[in-house]
Structure formats: structure tokens, C-alpha cells
Design a protein around this motif. Structure first.
Motif, short mmCIF file in Angstrom:
data_model
loop_
_atom_site.label_atom_id
_atom_site.label_comp_id
_atom_site.label_asym_id
_atom_site.label_seq_id
_atom_site.Cartn_x
_atom_site.Cartn_y
_atom_site.Cartn_z
N SER A 65 9.74 44.86 25.36
CA SER A 65 10.30 43.84 24.48
C SER A 65 11.22 44.48 23.44
O SER A 65 10.89 45.53 22.87
CB SER A 65 9.18 43.07 23.79
OG SER A 65 9.70 42.03 23.00
N ASP A 89 13.56 43.15 27.33
CA ASP A 89 13.24 41.73 27.19
C ASP A 89 13.93 41.18 25.94
O ASP A 89 13.60 41.55 24.82
CB ASP A 89 11.72 41.55 27.07
CG ASP A 89 11.31 40.10 27.21
OD1 ASP A 89 11.29 39.61 28.33
OD2 ASP A 89 11.02 39.46 26.17
N HIS A 91 15.40 37.65 23.90
CA HIS A 91 15.24 36.19 23.85
C HIS A 91 16.48 35.54 23.26
O HIS A 91 17.33 35.02 23.97
CB HIS A 91 13.97 35.82 23.10
CG HIS A 91 12.73 36.11 23.90
ND1 HIS A 91 12.25 35.25 24.85
CD2 HIS A 91 11.91 37.19 23.93
CE1 HIS A 91 11.16 35.77 25.43
NE2 HIS A 91 10.93 36.95 24.88
N ILE A 110 17.17 37.87 29.97
CA ILE A 110 17.80 37.03 28.98
C ILE A 110 18.25 35.72 29.64
O ILE A 110 18.62 35.71 30.81
CB ILE A 110 19.03 37.74 28.35
CG1 ILE A 110 19.54 36.99 27.13
CG2 ILE A 110 20.12 37.99 29.38
CD1 ILE A 110 20.54 37.80 26.31
N ASN A 114 20.82 30.49 26.07
CA ASN A 114 20.04 30.44 24.83
C ASN A 114 20.57 31.36 23.74
O ASN A 114 19.96 31.47 22.68
CB ASN A 114 18.57 30.82 25.10
CG ASN A 114 17.86 29.77 25.93
OD1 ASN A 114 18.36 28.69 26.15
ND2 ASN A 114 16.68 30.12 26.42
N SER A 143 9.01 27.09 27.38
CA SER A 143 10.16 27.18 26.48
C SER A 143 11.40 26.56 27.11
O SER A 143 12.51 27.08 26.98
CB SER A 143 10.43 28.64 26.12
OG SER A 143 10.61 29.44 27.29
#
Length: 375
Positions: A65, A89, A91, A110, A114, A143
Motif C-alpha cells: 500500500s 496500491d 486509491h 488504481i 477515481n 467502494s
């Protein structure tokens, strides 16, 4: 001892192949096993130590992450130390994607829709192309975009697939084609339906997973049912078993799923009975000990551990090494399906471990080509 039989053959969906670092995903490449670190990525040493354990368990690809600049700052050291490709990772912070790509990540997880403006998307794609990064689109039922929830009223297969197709279109519109897609959900029925629908609409590699599956036992069952049913249908090019457990356990479970379906071979496949009053030794404890002591074996082979002579001889004939419980603490050992010698209770575990290690060494020395390598 194993052989390919027509009724054991799974016909895999034909997908295009992409590269995640030096690991091919899709096409006719072996189905890869992934996991994800849970250490703070900014702590490079702890993260590298965890990656090393996952590598030992057989992981082909690992995700870390990158929520902040401290994490992406640690990426060059992590990438350099790792022996397997690193997926970053990401977001919502597109700059973390740029930093991770420049730091050597092999893939960016990804969702391009977003991260904001079209210009931001272009920047990420430019960075991915410049650094040879693949992209994983990671749609998750937990999500989903607000407009899709409003349109469908709740997470459903159509909503997950539409989200995936929207993100795919963004990449394709920017002439980027090195991507794979996941449409995960904690509801295994929802996930299976979404993956099945998507598989008929795209030819990109699919990353399988039942997200937030649960703890080691419950999560393993859910993942085996969900991922296993898709793989059985020929769908899936890479998998991640999501467990509330150490990441190396995810890798082991992933390989057990693939081994059970005959899709990958790695390490010792144990065939053992649930035990009953007929058992000539403590089957449960013996198998637990053997599984622990044989984790270091990477060479594919089969081992049967049966407590009595009811099904034992039949199973032993189908495995590379077998032991069948007998009376008075003396048990029959089979080698390549043939009765070979007896072994007593006291030395049985050590003896079996030695037999497995010796056979693994022999195979590695001159017969490895007869087996499918783990990676």
C-alpha cells in the motif's frame, strides 16, 4: 504418480497476456498467486522481511500500500530487495502513483476514474508507460461509484461490471492496454456472478479474489468456493486469497486451491484421512507436524497419510510416498505406489520427512523437467 486425464482438464478462458515486471499474467502463463503486505510500507525493513517470507511461501507477485509520501519514498529500497514484482496500491492520490512508478513498481493498482481530472489520468498513464508499469483496475463492491449505487440501488453484478468497463474505457481511450481487472466482493455469489459476466465481455487478464473473506478458516472456505468455482470454469489468470491472517498464509491457501484443481504444482500435496477408531497412529497430529516440517519443500510431489488399511493401500498406490497404519505400532511405507518397508511409530515422522527430502533432492538433481515449476 499423477497423470493427466480428460475429466481432470480445465479449459482456460483465452485472455491476452500482460507482464507484471518479469512475470507473465494471462494467456497461457501459469495462474499466479499474489498477496499483500500489512506492515507500514514506510518501514522498509519490516516490509522487506514480510516480502521475504511470502517469497519463501511461493508468492509470484506482492502488493504494498502507498497511502503517503513516506511509503513511496521507501519503495526504491523495497523494490530493489524484492525478488518478485511489486504492485503499488493506490486509491485516490494520483501523485502516489507517479512516485511509485518512478520508484520501480511493476504495476499500479488504481481505478483511473477515481483520481480526478483527465489530465491526472494522462499523467499516470504517461508514468506507467515510461516505467513499464502495468495497471490493475480494482473494482470493489464496498467502494462502488455513487452514480452506480444510485442507478442500481445496491452492489450487484451489473454495477461491478459497468464500473470495470468504465475504467477500462478510460485506459483504452488513452491508448493504454497493459491492464488486468478485478471485480471483488465479500459476497462470493456476487463476486462469482460479476467475474463470469465480465469474462464474456473483455479479453484482458482477470485478477480473482473474494475480498474481506474473513479469518483463516472461514476465509479459506469462502475463497476456495468462490475462486475455485471460477477457476473450474476456466476464468482467472491471477489470484489473491484475502484473509485476516499473515500474508504468507494467503499464499499457501492460494497454492492449495490451484493444486486441488491441477492448475499449479508446488510442494507436497498431502492426502490424509479424517481419522477414526481404526487408526493405527495419531493421524491428525502426524499430518499437522508433517505439513509444518515440509513447508520448505518446493518440489511437487504427493504424500498419503492414512491411519488404517481400509483405504490406505489404494491411496498409497496413487501417491509418490505413502504410509498406511498397521497393527502393533508398525506401519507400511509405499514408494511410488509399491509396498517397500515397515516403520515404527516412534520414528515415523522423521522417516517420512527424510524420504520426502531425499526424493525432492533426486528430482531437483535430474528429473525436475517432469514437473511444472512453481514460478
Amino acid at each position: 504418480m499423477s497423470e493427466i486425464r480428460p475429466w481432470r482438464t480445465i479449459e482456460r478462458r483465452q485472455s491476452k497476456q500482460i507482464m507484471v515486471g518479469n512475470v507473465p499474467v494471462g494467456g497461457d502463463a501459469p495462474i499466479t498467486v499474489q498477496t499483500m503486505t500489512n506492515t507500514p510500507t514506510s518501514d522498509a525493513k519490516a516490509t522487506i522481511d514480510q516480502i521475504r517470507r511470502c517469497e519463501e511461501a511461493g508468492a509470484d507477485i506482492i502488493r504494498v500500500s502507498c497511502p503517503d509520501t513516506d511509503s513511496t519514498a521507501a519503495m526504491p529500497e523495497i523494490v530493489k530487495a524484492a525478488n518478485i514484482p511489486i504492485v503499488a496500491d493506490i486509491h485516490f492520490h494520483y501523485k502516489r502513483a507517479l512516485e511509485a512508478a518512478d520508484a520501480g513498481a511493476a504495476c499500479l493498482r488504481i481505478n483511473p476514474g477515481n483520481i480526478g481530472s483527465d489530465e491526472r489520468v494522462k499523467e499516470v498513464i504517461r508514468a506507467a508507460k515510461a516505467n513499464g508499469c502495468a495497471i490493475r483496475i480494482g473494482v470493489n463492491a464496498g467502494s462502488l461509484e455513487k452514480h452506480l449505487l444510485e442507478k442500481y440501488g445496491e452492489p450487484c453484478p451489473d454495477a461491478l461490471v459497468e464500473s470495470a468497463m468504465d475504467h477500462i474505457k478510460i485506459l483504452q481511450d488513452h491508448d493504454f492496454h497493459e491492464y488486468k481487472v478485478a471485480v471483488k466482493a465479500s459476497d462470493l455469489m456476487l463476486a462469482v456472478a460479476a467475474y463470469t459476466d465480465l469474462a464474456y465481455q473483455v479479453d484482458c487478464p482477470l485478477h480473482l479474489g473474494i475480498t474481506e473473506a474473513g479469518g483463516l478458516i472461514g476465509g479459506t472456505v469462502k475463497s476456495a468456493l468462490g475462486i475455485g468455482s471460477l477457476l473450474w470454469a476456466g476464468i482467472g489468470d491471477t489470484i489473491r486469497v484475502s484473509l485476516s491472517a499473515e500474508p504468507e498464509e494467503e499464499v499457501r491457501v492460494g497454492f492449495e486451491i490451484l493444486k486441488s484443481l491441477g492448475l499449479r504444482s508446488r510442494g507436497v500435496r498431502v492426502v490424509s484421512c479424517p481419522s477414526c477408531a481404526r487408526q493405527g497412529f495419531d493421524v491428525i497430529r502426524t499430518v499437522q507436524t508433517l505439513e509444518e516440517r515440509l513447508q520448505h519443500i518446493k518440489t511437487p510431489m504427493s504424500l498419503s497419510v492414512l491411519g488404517c488399511v481400509v483405504n490406505g493401500p489404494g491411496e498409497a498406490r496413487e501417491t509418490d510416498i505413502g504410509v498406511t497404519g498397521g497393527g502393533n505400532g508398525s506401519h507400511m511405507v509405499y514408494l511410488s505406489g509399491v509396498k517397500d518397508h515397515h516403520i515404527e511409530n516412534e520414528s515415523m515422522v522423521d522417516h517420512i520427512v527424510k524420504l520426502v527430502e531425499e526424493k525432492a533432492a533426486k528430482i531437483e538433481a535430474g528429473e525436475a523437467e517432469a514437473f511444472v515449476p512453481a514460478h
